[in-house]
Design a protein around this motif. Sequence first.
Motif, PDB file in Angstrom:
ATOM      1  N   ILE A   1     103.141 -42.066 -17.528  1.00  0.00           N
ATOM      2  CA  ILE A   1     101.758 -42.391 -17.848  1.00  0.00           C
ATOM      3  C   ILE A   1     101.047 -43.085 -16.692  1.00  0.00           C
ATOM      4  CG2 ILE A   1     102.215 -42.562 -20.320  1.00  0.00           C
ATOM      5  CD1 ILE A   1     102.079 -45.647 -19.957  1.00  0.00           C
ATOM      6  N   SER A   2     101.592 -43.008 -15.478  1.00  0.00           N
ATOM      7  CA  SER A   2     100.958 -43.675 -14.337  1.00  0.00           C
ATOM      8  C   SER A   2     100.700 -42.686 -13.211  1.00  0.00           C
ATOM      9  CB  SER A   2     101.832 -44.820 -13.830  1.00  0.00           C
ATOM     10  OG  SER A   2     103.057 -44.325 -13.308  1.00  0.00           O
ATOM     11  N   ARG A   3      99.717 -42.998 -12.385  1.00  0.00           N
ATOM     12  CA  ARG A   3      99.407 -42.237 -11.178  1.00  0.00           C
ATOM     13  C   ARG A   3      99.108 -43.219 -10.058  1.00  0.00           C
ATOM     14  NH1 ARG A   3     101.435 -39.097 -13.998  1.00  0.00           N
ATOM     15  NH2 ARG A   3     100.832 -36.952 -14.464  1.00  0.00           N
ATOM     16  N   ASP A   4      99.395 -42.788  -8.839  1.00  0.00           N
ATOM     17  CA  ASP A   4      99.179 -43.638  -7.673  1.00  0.00           C
ATOM     18  C   ASP A   4      97.771 -43.457  -7.121  1.00  0.00           C
ATOM     19  OD1 ASP A   4     101.934 -44.865  -6.889  1.00  0.00           O
ATOM     20  OD2 ASP A   4     102.381 -42.772  -7.347  1.00  0.00           O
ATOM     21  N   ALA A   5      97.272 -44.511  -6.476  1.00  0.00           N
ATOM     22  CA  ALA A   5      95.998 -44.426  -5.769  1.00  0.00           C
ATOM     23  C   ALA A   5      96.150 -43.460  -4.580  1.00  0.00           C
ATOM     24  CB  ALA A   5      95.587 -45.809  -5.285  1.00  0.00           C
ATOM     25  N   PRO A   6      95.070 -42.739  -4.212  1.00  0.00           N
ATOM     26  CA  PRO A   6      93.733 -42.768  -4.809  1.00  0.00           C
ATOM     27  C   PRO A   6      93.690 -41.945  -6.101  1.00  0.00           C
ATOM     28  CG  PRO A   6      93.786 -41.192  -3.020  1.00  0.00           C
ATOM     29  CD  PRO A   6      95.136 -41.851  -3.033  1.00  0.00           C
TER      30      PRO A   6
ATOM     31  N   GLY B   1      90.294 -43.429 -12.317  1.00  0.00           N
ATOM     32  CA  GLY B   1      90.748 -43.795 -13.649  1.00  0.00           C
ATOM     33  C   GLY B   1      90.807 -45.297 -13.790  1.00  0.00           C
ATOM     34  N   PHE B   2      91.533 -45.765 -14.793  1.00  0.00           N
ATOM     35  CA  PHE B   2      91.653 -47.195 -15.066  1.00  0.00           C
ATOM     36  C   PHE B   2      92.947 -47.734 -14.454  1.00  0.00           C
ATOM     37  CE2 PHE B   2      89.323 -46.049 -19.173  1.00  0.00           C
ATOM     38  CZ  PHE B   2      88.072 -46.373 -18.639  1.00  0.00           C
ATOM     39  N   GLU B   3      92.859 -48.888 -13.827  1.00  0.00           N
ATOM     40  CA  GLU B   3      94.058 -49.513 -13.277  1.00  0.00           C
ATOM     41  C   GLU B   3      94.974 -49.997 -14.396  1.00  0.00           C
ATOM     42  OE1 GLU B   3      94.011 -51.256  -8.899  1.00  0.00           O
ATOM     43  OE2 GLU B   3      93.062 -52.573 -10.352  1.00  0.00           O
ATOM     44  N   ILE B   4      96.272 -49.911 -14.140  1.00  0.00           N
ATOM     45  CA  ILE B   4      97.254 -50.454 -15.070  1.00  0.00           C
ATOM     46  C   ILE B   4      97.256 -51.975 -14.928  1.00  0.00           C
ATOM     47  CG2 ILE B   4      99.723 -50.578 -15.596  1.00  0.00           C
ATOM     48  CD1 ILE B   4      99.966 -47.693 -14.736  1.00  0.00           C
ATOM     49  N   PRO B   5      97.220 -52.708 -16.034  1.00  0.00           N
ATOM     50  CA  PRO B   5      97.219 -54.175 -15.939  1.00  0.00           C
ATOM     51  C   PRO B   5      98.411 -54.696 -15.146  1.00  0.00           C
ATOM     52  CG  PRO B   5      96.733 -53.469 -18.189  1.00  0.00           C
ATOM     53  CD  PRO B   5      97.128 -52.238 -17.424  1.00  0.00           C
ATOM     54  N   ASP B   6      98.123 -55.600 -14.232  1.00  0.00           N
ATOM     55  CA  ASP B   6      99.163 -56.276 -13.437  1.00  0.00           C
ATOM     56  C   ASP B   6      99.985 -55.299 -12.593  1.00  0.00           C
ATOM     57  OD1 ASP B   6      98.432 -58.718 -14.724  1.00  0.00           O
ATOM     58  OD2 ASP B   6      99.674 -58.138 -16.438  1.00  0.00           O
ATOM     59  N   ALA B   7      99.367 -54.182 -12.190  1.00  0.00           N
ATOM     60  CA  ALA B   7     100.065 -53.205 -11.333  1.00  0.00           C
ATOM     61  C   ALA B   7      99.067 -52.645 -10.320  1.00  0.00           C
ATOM     62  CB  ALA B   7     100.678 -52.094 -12.174  1.00  0.00           C
ATOM     63  N   PRO B   8      98.748 -53.409  -9.271  1.00  0.00           N
ATOM     64  CA  PRO B   8      97.756 -52.960  -8.282  1.00  0.00           C
ATOM     65  C   PRO B   8      98.130 -51.604  -7.676  1.00  0.00           C
ATOM     66  CG  PRO B   8      98.357 -55.258  -7.931  1.00  0.00           C
ATOM     67  CD  PRO B   8      99.322 -54.720  -8.947  1.00  0.00           C
ATOM     68  N   GLY B   9      97.125 -50.741  -7.542  1.00  0.00           N
ATOM     69  CA  GLY B   9      97.346 -49.428  -6.956  1.00  0.00           C
ATOM     70  C   GLY B   9      97.918 -48.405  -7.907  1.00  0.00           C
ATOM     71  N   LYS B  10      98.163 -48.798  -9.159  1.00  0.00           N
ATOM     72  CA  LYS B  10      98.674 -47.879 -10.172  1.00  0.00           C
ATOM     73  C   LYS B  10      97.592 -47.682 -11.243  1.00  0.00           C
ATOM     74  CE  LYS B  10     102.798 -47.818  -8.300  1.00  0.00           C
ATOM     75  NZ  LYS B  10     103.376 -46.602  -7.678  1.00  0.00           N
ATOM     76  N   PHE B  11      97.451 -46.418 -11.685  1.00  0.00           N
ATOM     77  CA  PHE B  11      96.397 -46.075 -12.629  1.00  0.00           C
ATOM     78  C   PHE B  11      96.981 -45.390 -13.859  1.00  0.00           C
ATOM     79  CE2 PHE B  11      94.346 -46.633  -8.628  1.00  0.00           C
ATOM     80  CZ  PHE B  11      93.078 -47.109  -8.906  1.00  0.00           C
ATOM     81  N   LEU B  12      96.319 -45.596 -14.988  1.00  0.00           N
ATOM     82  CA  LEU B  12      96.729 -44.917 -16.214  1.00  0.00           C
ATOM     83  C   LEU B  12      96.423 -43.430 -16.090  1.00  0.00           C
ATOM     84  CD1 LEU B  12      95.400 -47.463 -18.864  1.00  0.00           C
ATOM     85  CD2 LEU B  12      97.791 -47.058 -18.246  1.00  0.00           C
ATOM     86  N   TYR B  13      97.408 -42.613 -16.382  1.00  0.00           N
ATOM     87  CA  TYR B  13      97.240 -41.166 -16.364  1.00  0.00           C
ATOM     88  C   TYR B  13      96.149 -40.772 -17.357  1.00  0.00           C
ATOM     89  CZ  TYR B  13      98.634 -36.222 -17.018  1.00  0.00           C
ATOM     90  OH  TYR B  13      98.650 -34.859 -17.115  1.00  0.00           O
ATOM     91  N   VAL B  14      95.353 -39.783 -16.972  1.00  0.00           N
ATOM     92  CA  VAL B  14      94.197 -39.364 -17.769  1.00  0.00           C
ATOM     93  C   VAL B  14      94.578 -39.036 -19.214  1.00  0.00           C
ATOM     94  CG1 VAL B  14      94.439 -36.976 -16.942  1.00  0.00           C
ATOM     95  CG2 VAL B  14      92.256 -37.752 -17.883  1.00  0.00           C
ATOM     96  N   TRP B  15      95.791 -38.483 -19.417  1.00  0.00           N
ATOM     97  CA  TRP B  15      96.157 -38.097 -20.781  1.00  0.00           C
ATOM     98  C   TRP B  15      96.513 -39.284 -21.664  1.00  0.00           C
ATOM     99  CZ3 TRP B  15      95.407 -34.907 -24.444  1.00  0.00           C
ATOM    100  CH2 TRP B  15      95.071 -33.579 -24.168  1.00  0.00           C
ATOM    101  N   LEU B  16      96.658 -40.483 -21.068  1.00  0.00           N
ATOM    102  CA  LEU B  16      96.807 -41.660 -21.918  1.00  0.00           C
ATOM    103  C   LEU B  16      95.439 -42.121 -22.410  1.00  0.00           C
ATOM    104  CD1 LEU B  16      98.909 -43.844 -22.969  1.00  0.00           C
ATOM    105  CD2 LEU B  16      97.774 -45.316 -21.306  1.00  0.00           C
TER     106      LEU B  16
END
Length: 695
Positions: free
Chosen positions: A243-248, A251-266
């Motif tokens: 459920i995560s994707r790397d920058a760039p 999307g929305f950043e994962i809480p407390d995980a800089p540079g990591k984003f919530l996968y669009v399907w979440l």
Amino acid sequence: MASAPRKMLVTSALPYANGSIHLGHLVEYIQTDIWVRFQKMRGHECHYVCADDTHGTPVMLRAEQEGIPPEELIARMQREHLRDFTAFGVAFDQYHSTNSEENRLLSQEIYRRLKAGGLIEIRSIEQLYDPAREMFLPDRYIKGECPRCHAKDQYGDACEQCGATYDPTELIDPVSAISGATPVRRQSEHHFFRLGACREFLEDWLRNGRRRPGAPPAGSPLQSEAANKIEEWFKAGLRDWDISRDAPYFGFEIPDAPGKFLYVWLDAPIGYMASFQALCRRTGLDFDEFWRPDSEAGLYHFIGKDILYFHALFWPATLHHARYRTPDRIFVHGFLTVNGQKMSKSRGTFITAQAFQEHIEPEYLRYYLAAKLNDRIEDIDLNFDDFLARVNSDLVGKFINIASRTAGFISTRFDGRLAAGGASEDTALLDALQSAAPTIERCYEERRYGEALRQIMELADLANAYVNEQQPWARIKDPDALARVQETCTTALNAFRLLALYLKPVLPRIAAAVEDFLNLPPMQWSDAGELMTGGTIKPYAHMAKRVEKGQVEALLAQGQGAAAPAPAGEKKRAESSPPADAPGNAATITAEEFARVDLRVALIVDAKEVPGADKLLELTLELGDGERRTVFAGIKSKYAPGDLKGRHTVMVANLAPRKMRFGVSEGMVLAAGPGGSELWLIQPDQGAQAGMRVK
């Protein structure tokens, strides 16, 4: 089939903000809208919400190609989508965006709850990385040789030739479809939702439905075909979900995980909740009343069969373990074909909502799709010969014909006043129409729209037979029969009103015109038990007209880029004639001839040399909406393959495919210059995007 008022929240799947609405999309939204309108007519509190699905790499890259921020792109696409939905009578109570503050807060809250519940696992995985673009590549942006059948030019997740699925790192000679660079392997930490840990809950939910305190099991939330498919996935084993994707990444950043984003399907299905939350803030509804675990409100999702896995496994597991309620029913439908084939631009059957409404009344598509839809997961076909027959025969020849044959007598001979009563034969007809209401109601409730429309048209046949028997056009000549003519026409218009009421979920525009014509308030389902007597009506005005074959032909021609078939012998002459730019060959052409040439902006997603060819390069061109063409171009003297990937050019999109020694060329790219090293591909200005017509 009267029932106590219910509270209901209804959704359709979210359209992606990277393309236009087409007829395949409309199957779902029209199907949902019909059901919602029906529920509202029955007096239920029914809220219909949707949103644009805005996050992910494709949106990010398209915005970059256009030279605009992603927010500007998705705002434009949302306006376009809502315009098209409105034209086809799809009436959302709230149409939102997943790139909203409501969705960000809900998505991050749900992530935190899942993590606190021990359902998020962080582990390092190996991925392919584009060193030129400095980004990890999604599966669909990697191409290479299939590791199973060795077919060339296959995507990073599945082979279109042999059907094999694999990890992108298994591809042979992979390349980035974004830059053309050779990707490298890199490690990255990713966040996984432990779907396998949710199996016991999911099996119970899929058998028994949502459990309410003190209530008996509700039964499976899925149709039997969908439930059987889920059983296959259970047997194969539930895999943890990345459920995560790397920058760039947009999307929305994962809480407390800089540079990591919530996968669009979440965050996309959470967009249902966010859209409803926006509606609550606008109207004062109670969000928790609909989303808490013990909610008495109904939650219904309409989706296509291609996203069943997400909605019937990930989504209910996410909701349950984040302490929200789960869906009551997930209604799954099949795909749309056009004239028996998959939608295709080359055949003119890839039809956008905008193109359809330019040629044909959108409400006619609502009627035709409803006539084909049922409660099963079946693909349906839009056959235009059948479309013409149904619209012209059913809507115009049967339904509208009842009013057009009788209303004029009421207006011209009786000052628009209806009769107060009628004869026994009038009562028999109206009894037959009114007694059909419960059966038609059940069909709508169970989404068996085709069956409902068949019954309605059988009733229309009865009404037309009644008018034929009474012959008001003949009796009006007899002064002693005037009262009977008034009674006959009143009965016919009562029948017309009942039919309009039954058709109102499908034909809201025509139903509104009927209400205005008959001086009625908005019709409710309970009005089927009443009749019009003694009131007045307005002069009749046409509410529908026949669809001509030429309208369909123009629509299909537009889908082909206005391509017309070449006259006999034209292809042979073109192949045997000298080049058009040779001395003495600058013949003029008419504007009509030039209009037949469909020039499109194309993105060069791949370019490679052709073994054994001195002048040719093989280009893979993207024309938008996923359509790709292979073109062999004589530009090798000027360009190397690496010079071309990622550039836009202009192509002739409606050129007949040409079989060559090296393969089939599906078009022609445009270049200028005398040749050799002095040759330049025609390139559009910055901001052009694949699929745009050149005017």
